[in-house]
Scaffold this active site. Structure first.
Site, mmCIF file in Angstrom:
data_model
loop_
_atom_site.group_PDB
_atom_site.id
_atom_site.type_symbol
_atom_site.label_atom_id
_atom_site.label_comp_id
_atom_site.label_asym_id
_atom_site.label_seq_id
_atom_site.Cartn_x
_atom_site.Cartn_y
_atom_site.Cartn_z
ATOM 1 N N ARG A 99 83.991 67.673 60.098
ATOM 2 C CA ARG A 99 83.564 66.830 61.204
ATOM 3 C C ARG A 99 83.866 67.468 62.549
ATOM 4 N NH1 ARG A 99 83.714 61.663 58.428
ATOM 5 N NH2 ARG A 99 83.159 59.897 59.721
ATOM 6 N N ARG A 123 83.546 56.045 67.810
ATOM 7 C CA ARG A 123 83.200 56.962 66.726
ATOM 8 C C ARG A 123 81.939 57.748 67.069
ATOM 9 N NH1 ARG A 123 82.600 52.784 62.326
ATOM 10 N NH2 ARG A 123 82.336 54.412 60.788
ATOM 11 N N LYS A 165 75.490 57.981 55.170
ATOM 12 C CA LYS A 165 75.984 59.157 54.434
ATOM 13 C C LYS A 165 76.395 58.799 53.009
ATOM 14 C CE LYS A 165 79.509 60.663 56.930
ATOM 15 N NZ LYS A 165 79.635 59.555 57.849
ATOM 16 N N ARG A 172 76.542 45.690 57.402
ATOM 17 C CA ARG A 172 76.853 46.355 56.138
ATOM 18 C C ARG A 172 78.210 45.958 55.568
ATOM 19 N NH1 ARG A 172 78.450 52.727 56.717
ATOM 20 N NH2 ARG A 172 80.301 52.414 57.988
ATOM 21 N N ARG A 212 84.039 46.765 56.677
ATOM 22 C CA ARG A 212 85.001 47.803 57.052
ATOM 23 C C ARG A 212 85.639 47.486 58.399
ATOM 24 N NH1 ARG A 212 82.730 53.816 56.163
ATOM 25 N NH2 ARG A 212 83.836 54.017 58.129
HETATM 26 P P1 AMP Z 1 83.626 57.721 57.164
HETATM 27 O O1 AMP Z 1 83.836 56.865 55.967
HETATM 28 O O2 AMP Z 1 83.083 59.092 56.823
HETATM 29 O O3 AMP Z 1 82.857 57.042 58.255
HETATM 30 O O4 AMP Z 1 85.097 57.988 57.767
HETATM 31 C C1 AMP Z 1 85.904 56.912 58.209
HETATM 32 C C2 AMP Z 1 87.032 57.438 59.081
HETATM 33 O O5 AMP Z 1 87.874 58.326 58.328
HETATM 34 C C3 AMP Z 1 86.598 58.251 60.281
HETATM 35 O O6 AMP Z 1 86.217 57.437 61.375
HETATM 36 C C4 AMP Z 1 87.867 59.066 60.564
HETATM 37 O O7 AMP Z 1 88.860 58.280 61.200
HETATM 38 C C5 AMP Z 1 88.368 59.374 59.150
HETATM 39 N N1 AMP Z 1 87.786 60.655 58.665
HETATM 40 C C6 AMP Z 1 86.946 60.823 57.603
HETATM 41 N N2 AMP Z 1 86.607 62.113 57.443
HETATM 42 C C7 AMP Z 1 87.229 62.784 58.430
HETATM 43 C C8 AMP Z 1 87.274 64.150 58.835
HETATM 44 N N3 AMP Z 1 86.570 65.086 58.179
HETATM 45 N N4 AMP Z 1 88.032 64.474 59.913
HETATM 46 C C9 AMP Z 1 88.742 63.563 60.574
HETATM 47 N N5 AMP Z 1 88.757 62.255 60.267
HETATM 48 C C10 AMP Z 1 88.002 61.862 59.209
#
Ligand code: AMP
Length: 216
Positions: A91, A168, A17, A130, A157
Site C-alpha cells: 500500500r 483512508r 478488493k 456494506r 466495519r
Molecule cells: P482493508 O481491509 O484492505 O481496507 O484494510 C483495512 C485497514 O487495515 C487499513 O485501513 C489499514 O489501517 C490496515 N492495513 C491493511 N493493509 C495494510 C497495508 N498493506 N499497510 C498498512 N496498513 C494496512
C-alpha cells in the site's frame, strides 16, 4: 502466453478488493492474503499484533510498514510453491520495494498487479451500505444480517464511516496510487477503471478480459 501465479490487488478503500480477490482466487486457484482481514482478526483475538494495529486502524491510519512487511514476509515464506494473491498489500512504495527485494532473494517476482481504480463517488455511497461476515469475511451490499455463504453474523466495519473514509482515501491517493504507478512503470499493472455502478460480476469479467490480454 505468460503464466500468472503471483498477483497483487491494489485499490482504494471499499473499492471491492475483497470481492474481486475471491473471484480471482477461484479463477486462478490462488491462496489469498488480505492484510486488512488478517489485522482485523488479530484485533478480535486481542493479540499483541492486534493491539499494535488497532491504535492505527482506530484512527483510520495505515499500520506502519515494518509491521505489515513482517506479516507478509512470514506468510510468503510458507507459500513459495503456491500461486498467491496479496489483497491490500503493498500500500506504500516502501512496501512495494520490500516485496520486490524479498521476491528477488527467492528468485521470484510479482507476475501481475490488478489496479481496481473505482471513482470516489461510487465508493462512498456503496461503503455506507456494506457489511462484512464476522467469520468468512464475505462482503455484501444489501444490509444482510446473516452471511449468505456461511450463515455467521454480519457486521458493519468500524472504519466504514464518512470521516474515516475521507482519511483512508487521502492515504490511498497519496501513498497507494504511487504503488500502482510504480508497477505500471514496470509493465506489470492491469488497470480497471470503474466509473458506473454495476454488479461485481461485471467488474470481474472486465478484469478477466484484461488479464487475458495482458498474458498474451
Ligand atoms: P482493508 O481491509 O484492505 O481496507 O484494510 C483495512 C485497514 O487495515 C487499513 O485501513 C489499514 O489501517 C490496515 N492495513 C491493511 N493493509 C495494510 C497495508 N498493506 N499497510 C498498512 N496498513 C494496512
Amino acid at each position: 502466453m505468460k503464466t500468472l501465479k503471483r498477483f497483487v490487488l491494489v485499490g482504494g478503500p471499499a473499492s471491492g478488493k475483497g470481492t474481486q480477490a475471491r473471484y480471482l482466487a477461484q479463477a486462478f486457484g490462488l491462496h489469498t492474503l488480505s492484510t486488512g482481514a488478517l489485522l482485523r482478526q488479530e484485533i478480535e483475538a486481542c493479540s499483541d499484533l492486534g493491539r499494535q494495529a488497532q491504535s492505527f486502524m482506530d484512527r483510520a491510519m495505515l499500520v506502519p510498514d515494518e509491521v505489515v512487511n513482517d506479516i507478509v514476509r512470514g506468510w510468503l515464506s510458507n507459500n513459495d510453491e503456491t500461486p498467491w494473491l496479496l489483497d491490500g498489500y503493498p500500500r506504500t512504495v516502501a512496501q512495494a520495494e520490500t516485496l520486490d527485494s524479498f521476491m528477488r532473494e527467492r528468485g521470484l517476482g510479482v507476475d501481475v498487479v490488478v489496479w481496481l481504480d473505482v471513482a470516489r463517488e461510487l465508493i462512498e455511497a456503496r461503503m455506507l451500505k456494506r457489511k462484512e461476515c464476522t467469520k468468512c469475511g464475505l462482503i455484501t451490499r444489501d444490509g444482510e444480517m446473516v452471511c449468505p455463504d456461511c450463515g455467521s453474523g454480519m457486521r458493519v466495519r468500524a472504519d466504514d464511516n464518512l470521516e474515516a473514509f475521507a482519511r483512508r482515501w487521502q492515504d490511498y491517493e497519496a501513498l497507494t496510487v504511487p504503488v500502482a504507478n510504480y508497477y505500471e512503470a514496470k509493465g506489470l499493472a492491469v488497470r480497471v477503471r470503474v466509473t458506473e455502478e454495476g454488479e461485481p460480476e461485471e467488474v470481474s469479467l472486465r478484469i478477466s478480459q484484461k488479464l487475458k490480454e495482458f498474458a498474451e
